[in-house]
Design an enzyme around this catalytic site. Structure first.
Site, PDB file in Angstrom:
ATOM      1  N   PHE A 150      29.727 -17.609 -40.998  1.00 51.98           N
ATOM      2  CA  PHE A 150      29.477 -19.139 -41.580  1.00 51.98           C
ATOM      3  C   PHE A 150      29.991 -18.886 -43.054  1.00 51.98           C
ATOM      4  O   PHE A 150      30.050 -19.848 -43.650  1.00 51.98           O
ATOM      5  CB  PHE A 150      27.884 -19.225 -41.845  1.00 51.98           C
ATOM      6  CG  PHE A 150      27.169 -18.383 -42.889  1.00 51.98           C
ATOM      7  CD1 PHE A 150      27.205 -18.694 -44.205  1.00 51.98           C
ATOM      8  CD2 PHE A 150      26.524 -17.165 -42.271  1.00 51.98           C
ATOM      9  CE1 PHE A 150      26.413 -17.950 -44.998  1.00 51.98           C
ATOM     10  CE2 PHE A 150      25.689 -16.580 -43.339  1.00 51.98           C
ATOM     11  CZ  PHE A 150      26.034 -16.919 -44.678  1.00 51.98           C
ATOM     12  N   LYS A 174      36.004 -19.301 -31.989  1.00 52.00           N
ATOM     13  CA  LYS A 174      34.653 -19.699 -31.812  1.00 52.00           C
ATOM     14  C   LYS A 174      34.091 -19.606 -33.165  1.00 52.00           C
ATOM     15  O   LYS A 174      33.744 -18.543 -33.505  1.00 52.00           O
ATOM     16  CB  LYS A 174      33.713 -18.843 -30.605  1.00 52.00           C
ATOM     17  CG  LYS A 174      32.489 -19.636 -30.636  1.00 52.00           C
ATOM     18  CD  LYS A 174      31.401 -18.653 -30.232  1.00 52.00           C
ATOM     19  CE  LYS A 174      30.792 -17.763 -31.420  1.00 52.00           C
ATOM     20  NZ  LYS A 174      30.294 -18.531 -32.588  1.00 52.00           N
ATOM     21  N   SER A 227      28.082  -9.891 -39.015  1.00 49.73           N
ATOM     22  CA  SER A 227      27.043  -9.010 -39.530  1.00 49.73           C
ATOM     23  C   SER A 227      27.344  -7.465 -38.735  1.00 49.73           C
ATOM     24  O   SER A 227      27.631  -7.530 -37.548  1.00 49.73           O
ATOM     25  CB  SER A 227      25.523  -9.371 -39.196  1.00 49.73           C
ATOM     26  OG  SER A 227      25.551  -9.818 -38.047  1.00 49.73           O
ATOM     27  N   CYS A 282      31.098 -10.740 -48.005  1.00 56.81           N
ATOM     28  CA  CYS A 282      31.133  -9.299 -47.372  1.00 56.81           C
ATOM     29  C   CYS A 282      31.689  -8.479 -48.513  1.00 56.81           C
ATOM     30  O   CYS A 282      31.359  -7.193 -48.523  1.00 56.81           O
ATOM     31  CB  CYS A 282      31.888  -9.408 -46.120  1.00 56.81           C
ATOM     32  SG  CYS A 282      33.621  -9.330 -46.510  1.00 56.81           S
ATOM     33  N   GLU A 383      21.698  -4.793 -46.191  1.00 58.03           N
ATOM     34  CA  GLU A 383      22.664  -6.149 -46.923  1.00 58.03           C
ATOM     35  C   GLU A 383      21.434  -7.298 -47.111  1.00 58.03           C
ATOM     36  O   GLU A 383      20.835  -7.657 -46.305  1.00 58.03           O
ATOM     37  CB  GLU A 383      23.484  -6.765 -45.881  1.00 58.03           C
ATOM     38  CG  GLU A 383      24.482  -7.657 -46.288  1.00 58.03           C
ATOM     39  CD  GLU A 383      25.493  -7.967 -45.344  1.00 58.03           C
ATOM     40  OE1 GLU A 383      25.258  -7.945 -44.131  1.00 58.03           O
ATOM     41  OE2 GLU A 383      26.780  -8.126 -45.776  1.00 58.03           O
TER      42      GLU A 383
HETATM   43  P1  NAD Z   1      26.647 -13.204 -37.611  1.00 57.14           P
HETATM   44  O1  NAD Z   1      26.774 -11.844 -37.343  1.00 57.14           O
HETATM   45  O2  NAD Z   1      25.243 -13.519 -37.543  1.00 57.14           O
HETATM   46  O3  NAD Z   1      27.504 -14.392 -36.907  1.00 57.14           O
HETATM   47  C1  NAD Z   1      29.037 -14.052 -36.462  1.00 57.14           C
HETATM   48  C2  NAD Z   1      29.556 -14.663 -35.386  1.00 57.14           C
HETATM   49  O4  NAD Z   1      28.740 -13.957 -34.285  1.00 57.14           O
HETATM   50  C3  NAD Z   1      29.135 -16.264 -35.264  1.00 57.14           C
HETATM   51  O5  NAD Z   1      30.085 -16.996 -34.796  1.00 57.14           O
HETATM   52  C4  NAD Z   1      27.770 -16.285 -34.211  1.00 57.14           C
HETATM   53  O6  NAD Z   1      27.843 -17.430 -33.575  1.00 57.14           O
HETATM   54  C5  NAD Z   1      28.132 -14.918 -33.420  1.00 57.14           C
HETATM   55  N1  NAD Z   1      26.913 -14.254 -32.858  1.00 57.14           N
HETATM   56  C6  NAD Z   1      25.698 -14.170 -33.579  1.00 57.14           C
HETATM   57  N2  NAD Z   1      24.926 -13.403 -32.880  1.00 57.14           N
HETATM   58  C7  NAD Z   1      25.634 -12.991 -31.850  1.00 57.14           C
HETATM   59  C8  NAD Z   1      25.314 -12.334 -30.704  1.00 57.14           C
HETATM   60  N3  NAD Z   1      24.112 -11.369 -30.363  1.00 57.14           N
HETATM   61  N4  NAD Z   1      25.981 -12.127 -29.777  1.00 57.14           N
HETATM   62  C9  NAD Z   1      27.554 -12.706 -29.720  1.00 57.14           C
HETATM   63  N5  NAD Z   1      27.792 -13.350 -30.925  1.00 57.14           N
HETATM   64  C10 NAD Z   1      26.840 -13.546 -31.841  1.00 57.14           C
HETATM   65  O7  NAD Z   1      27.155 -13.284 -39.009  1.00 57.14           O
HETATM   66  P2  NAD Z   1      27.111 -14.522 -40.078  1.00 57.14           P
HETATM   67  O8  NAD Z   1      25.518 -14.562 -40.565  1.00 57.14           O
HETATM   68  O9  NAD Z   1      27.496 -15.675 -39.542  1.00 57.14           O
HETATM   69  O10 NAD Z   1      27.899 -13.933 -41.121  1.00 57.14           O
HETATM   70  C11 NAD Z   1      27.528 -13.071 -42.399  1.00 57.14           C
HETATM   71  C12 NAD Z   1      27.885 -11.762 -42.038  1.00 57.14           C
HETATM   72  O11 NAD Z   1      29.187 -11.772 -41.851  1.00 57.14           O
HETATM   73  C13 NAD Z   1      27.434 -10.821 -43.330  1.00 57.14           C
HETATM   74  O12 NAD Z   1      26.868  -9.601 -42.754  1.00 57.14           O
HETATM   75  C14 NAD Z   1      28.777 -10.516 -43.953  1.00 57.14           C
HETATM   76  O13 NAD Z   1      28.643  -9.331 -44.567  1.00 57.14           O
HETATM   77  C15 NAD Z   1      29.799 -10.346 -42.771  1.00 57.14           C
HETATM   78  N6  NAD Z   1      31.214 -10.796 -43.024  1.00 57.14           N
HETATM   79  C16 NAD Z   1      32.097  -9.632 -43.016  1.00 57.14           C
HETATM   80  C17 NAD Z   1      33.038  -9.814 -43.330  1.00 57.14           C
HETATM   81  C18 NAD Z   1      34.150  -8.639 -43.129  1.00 57.14           C
HETATM   82  O14 NAD Z   1      35.425  -8.745 -43.501  1.00 57.14           O
HETATM   83  N7  NAD Z   1      33.680  -7.325 -43.113  1.00 57.14           N
HETATM   84  C19 NAD Z   1      33.670 -10.949 -43.921  1.00 57.14           C
HETATM   85  C20 NAD Z   1      32.884 -12.020 -43.763  1.00 57.14           C
HETATM   86  C21 NAD Z   1      31.411 -11.769 -43.469  1.00 57.14           C
END
Ligand code: NAD
Length: 483
Positions: A150, A174, A227, A282, A383
């Protein structure tokens, strides 16, 4: 009535077969902006069929012509820059300047993809044996998908789609169901390109749609950003299903401040790193470690500068910090702050009580500083993903490096110093994928791979840069003799 979002499959906007919808709110005004379908296995199946059918024809389109689509995409994005930036603010809550910065970074990735005709070239060697020549060719590998978070709803998908497609693959995106509108808009722009049907597809939804992508035999590889717990699931599920995968996870980024650092300039930079995008990056600075007598000066200067940040609605130009993404996120962040206090940290700036006139129900958390944090506290280890900076003391450079290297995350780490020896040792010793020297947010530009180590990355080839060309292509070795 709020717009019901649709999927984009085979060049058409289509309704999801799901009757379940996820509400998308503006986190500042609480207005219901859209309803996002929780797409099904069947929806994903349709997208994979469309992408598979398009692949054979698309890979034969000359690479120069594929790159031309990206030149045109870039022009369209520039024309619609402000509209896209405003959508990012409305659905995510960040400030308009941060959204502009995000869209600008996304466009840089489109720019990078226009270089694919050069980047896909490979090497060869004549006379490896008498009259025998050997060459490597790169070919597109099939259907790729990206599952994105997000926090950068416009930029992160652009780390993947332009390069994957210009390499000759077809694609399914997605996006996060929390911030899906930027991509609905972006696909309207992609639609204007008249790409062959099925080259780019959009599936809205959450966990089911992700699982369907990862389990479908027609998908070659998956790029993920989100995450760490989910990144691990993605990595394990994709590898179990025989897919390529690059899974970028969460972070806990440390910043070491040496006594020789220029404190005022360093704090200005650290402030941007800790509170930019309300800490939902991140690459956000989560812990600042003051070495020796730097600690007290860092503490005082940080409290002074952070207290004057203007929190408000992201679309108002003078706002310096917007909302977090949702009320749920606000509750989680506030609970973490409370946990820090209960663990013995001293709260020297408390953002929990912040009020923004005219936005009483908005998901605001003000800049927060927890002082006297120690390495074993949860707030030092996990985090928080909000505008919370923890301050820690270290007696020496070596102790600061030791604290940083004990973290199970390894996304980024920075040092502020005017001493080249400390800078070199920091680069050399710290186990993090992106290192900043007098830089608070060590964000790689589009032509460099995005680092990330330990629990911040699962896979081999990272996103962006030369790694992305490797990830999105198959190498074939050709050995020839003509008699
Ligand atoms: P999230 O892990 O909750 O969701 C990310 C994606 O995975 C979304 O599209 C979501 O719909 C999907 N998803 C969620 N749960 C799932 C599951 N159990 N199985 C399959 N798909 C699933 O992350 P978020 O809250 O949207 O984003 C924030 C996180 O992203 C933070 O931890 C941040 O540090 C990380 N992030 C990392 C980077 C990087 O480059 N390392 C960049 C941006 C954000």
């Amino acid at each position: 009535m709020a717009k019901k979002l649709r999927n984009y499959i085979g060049g058409e906007w289509v309704e999801s077969s799901s009757d379940s919808f996820i509400p998308v709110h503006n986190p500042a005004t609480c207005e219901l902006l859209a309803e996002c379908p929780d797409s099904t296995y069947d929806d994903v199946g349709q997208a994979v069929i469309a992408a598979r059918e398009a692949f054979d024809e698309w890979r034969r389109v000359p690479v120069m012509n594929r790159a031309q689509y990206m030149h045109r995409f870039k022009t369209i994005l520039e024309d619609r820059f402000e509209e896209l930036s405003r959508i990012v603010v409305e659905e995510n809550g960040k400030t308009i300047d941060e959204a502009r910065g995000e869209v600008r970074r996304g466009i840089e990735s489109v720019d990078f993809a226009t270089g694919v005709p050069f980047l896909m070239r490979n090497d060869g060697l004549e006379d490896v044996s008498s009259g025998i020549d050997e060459t490597t060719v790169r070919q597109p590998a099939g259907v790729f998908a990206a599952i994105t978070p997000f926090n950068f709803p416009a930029m992160v998908p652009l780390w993947f789609l332009p390069t994957a497609v210009t390499c000759g693959n077809t694609f399914i995106l997605k996006p996060s169901p929390q911030t899906p509108i930027s991509m609905e808009f972006m696909y309207e722009l992609l639609d204007e390109l008249d790409l062959p049907e099925g080259v780019v597809n959009l599936i809205h939804g959450g966990k089911d749609a992700s699982m369907a992508i990862m389990e479908h035999p027609g998908v070659t590889g998956v790029s993920f950003v989100g995450s760490s717990p989910v990144a691990k699931i993605i990595y394990e599920t994709c590898t179990r299903n025989g897919k390529r995968v690059q899974a970028q996870g969460g972070a806990k980024n440390y910043i070491a401040v040496m006594p020789d650092a220029n404190m005022e300039a360093s704090v200005k930079n650290i402030l941007g790193a800790a509170y930019g995008c309300a800490g939902q990056r991140c690459l956000a600075a989560a812990v600042a470690v003051g070495v020796g007598d730097a600690y007290d000066r860092l503490h005082d200067e940080l409290v002074k500068q952070a207290s004057s940040l203007k929190v408000g609605y992201g679309l108002e130009e003078n706002t310096q910090m917007g909302t977090v993404v949702s009320d749920q996120a606000k509750q989680r962040i506030e609970n973490m702050i409370q946990k820090g206090v209960e663990e013995g940290a001293k709260i020297v700036l408390d953002g929990r009580s912040v009020q923004v006139e005219g936005f009483d129900q908005g998901s605001f958390v003000g800049p927060t500083i927890l002082a006297d944090v120690t390495p074993e506290m949860i707030v030092a280890k996990e985090e928080i993903f909000g505008p919370v900076l923890s301050l820690m003391k270290a007696d020496s450079f070596e102790e600061a490096v030791d604290i940083i290297n004990k973290s199970h995350y390894g996304n980024a780490a920075s040092i502020f110093t005017s001493n080249g020896k400390y800078a070199r040792e920091f680069k050399y010793q710290v186990n993090a994928g992106n290192i900043g020297v007098n830089i608070g947010v060590a964000a790689p530009s589009a032509s460099f791979p995005f680092g990330g180590q330990k629990d911040s990355f699962f896979g081999d080839l990272h996103g962006q840069g030369s790694d992305s060309i490797e990830f999105y292509t198959e190498r074939k070795i050709v050995i020839e003799r003509w008699v």
